[in-house]
Write an enzyme that holds these catalytic residues in place. Sequence first.
Site, mmCIF file in Angstrom:
data_model
loop_
_atom_site.group_PDB
_atom_site.id
_atom_site.type_symbol
_atom_site.label_atom_id
_atom_site.label_comp_id
_atom_site.label_asym_id
_atom_site.label_seq_id
_atom_site.Cartn_x
_atom_site.Cartn_y
_atom_site.Cartn_z
ATOM 1 N N THR A 136 0.844 -1.197 0.000
ATOM 2 C CA THR A 136 0.000 0.000 0.000
ATOM 3 C C THR A 136 0.882 1.251 0.000
ATOM 4 O O THR A 136 1.945 1.261 0.631
ATOM 5 C CB THR A 136 -0.894 -0.002 1.257
ATOM 6 O OG1 THR A 136 -1.739 -1.165 1.197
ATOM 7 C CG2 THR A 136 -1.766 1.240 1.341
ATOM 8 N N GLY A 137 0.421 2.291 -0.693
ATOM 9 C CA GLY A 137 1.160 3.561 -0.678
ATOM 10 C C GLY A 137 1.494 4.009 -2.085
ATOM 11 O O GLY A 137 1.162 3.335 -3.068
ATOM 12 N N ASP A 194 6.217 -4.164 -1.518
ATOM 13 C CA ASP A 194 5.638 -3.019 -0.810
ATOM 14 C C ASP A 194 6.723 -1.978 -0.538
ATOM 15 O O ASP A 194 7.923 -2.290 -0.554
ATOM 16 C CB ASP A 194 5.030 -3.502 0.517
ATOM 17 C CG ASP A 194 4.094 -2.466 1.149
ATOM 18 O OD1 ASP A 194 3.866 -1.385 0.558
ATOM 19 O OD2 ASP A 194 3.585 -2.751 2.251
ATOM 20 N N LYS A 223 6.856 0.928 8.844
ATOM 21 C CA LYS A 223 5.781 1.016 7.867
ATOM 22 C C LYS A 223 4.505 1.504 8.557
ATOM 23 O O LYS A 223 4.451 1.579 9.762
ATOM 24 C CB LYS A 223 5.530 -0.350 7.220
ATOM 25 C CG LYS A 223 6.686 -0.770 6.319
ATOM 26 C CD LYS A 223 6.422 -2.070 5.553
ATOM 27 C CE LYS A 223 5.101 -2.140 4.896
ATOM 28 N NZ LYS A 223 4.816 -1.019 3.983
ATOM 29 N N GLY A 224 3.520 1.833 7.733
ATOM 30 C CA GLY A 224 2.236 2.233 8.290
ATOM 31 C C GLY A 224 1.923 3.703 8.133
ATOM 32 O O GLY A 224 0.935 4.189 8.682
ATOM 33 N N GLY A 257 0.666 4.919 5.710
ATOM 34 C CA GLY A 257 -0.665 4.909 5.091
ATOM 35 C C GLY A 257 -1.690 4.204 5.965
ATOM 36 O O GLY A 257 -2.858 4.072 5.574
ATOM 37 N N GLU A 278 -0.513 -5.292 6.003
ATOM 38 C CA GLU A 278 0.791 -5.413 5.325
ATOM 39 C C GLU A 278 1.635 -6.492 6.006
ATOM 40 O O GLU A 278 2.272 -7.312 5.334
ATOM 41 C CB GLU A 278 1.521 -4.076 5.353
ATOM 42 C CG GLU A 278 0.865 -3.032 4.456
ATOM 43 C CD GLU A 278 1.440 -1.630 4.606
ATOM 44 O OE1 GLU A 278 1.218 -0.823 3.705
ATOM 45 O OE2 GLU A 278 2.105 -1.347 5.609
#
Length: 222
Positions: A28-29, A85, A98-99, A101, A107
């Site tokens: 995601t992103g 990713d 991460k995170g 988004g 994820e």
Amino acid sequence: MTQDEMKEKVAAAALEYVINGSIVGVGTGSTANKFIDALATIKADIKGTVASSEATAERLRGHGIPVFELNDALTQVKQLSVYIDGADEFDAGKNLTKGGGGALTREKIVAAASAKFVCIVDESKQVEHLGAFPLPIEVIPMARELVMAEAKKQGGIPQVRKDFTTDNGNIIIDVTGLTITNARQLEDDLNEVPGVVTNGIFSHQGADVILMATPNGVITID
Ligand code: 5RP
């Protein structure tokens, strides 16, 4: 080269890790979005994908790429072939934050279900120690104050992400002010607090390969 062009280059480089006929985990992103656009050019060569967020699923479907629920995919195959990713930060040990988004939990799940995690970043994401980027924690809403207190105990400054609900119906607490010298320990310590779904340190689920875009080309950190 602009940052956007670097993201396109590194996303295209990740196609090399896509195995014909397999099911691919997709992150995601904005960098993962570039990968989805690149994946569309070879969509006939793969069986399908598992998405790490509703937004990613929507973009994949928009390209006509099949999207499976993870549980359905894992009744067909033992593992996804690869998870591709982005990340908010990475260190020399290929630990990630991460995170950004807010999709960290899904994820981490899709990464765990994949044989290999290929992380696609531009060089701005490289750090000596994780922590300059706020560390996201996905939290069940009733545990908010409990988790905020633990984050303070760890030396951080926690803040609830405004007007944001995860795909799992939870809140995100972003923690600033941390210099993370032992990523694995902090990942474990925060995940032990009741009400934490997971935090954005990917040490147990760190990258196997990092593809890093620079103005001079894509560097592979293996
Ligand atoms: C989303 C993520 C992303 O991978 C991370 O935020 C990087 O995003 P971008 O590629 O837009 O810089 O963890 O939850």
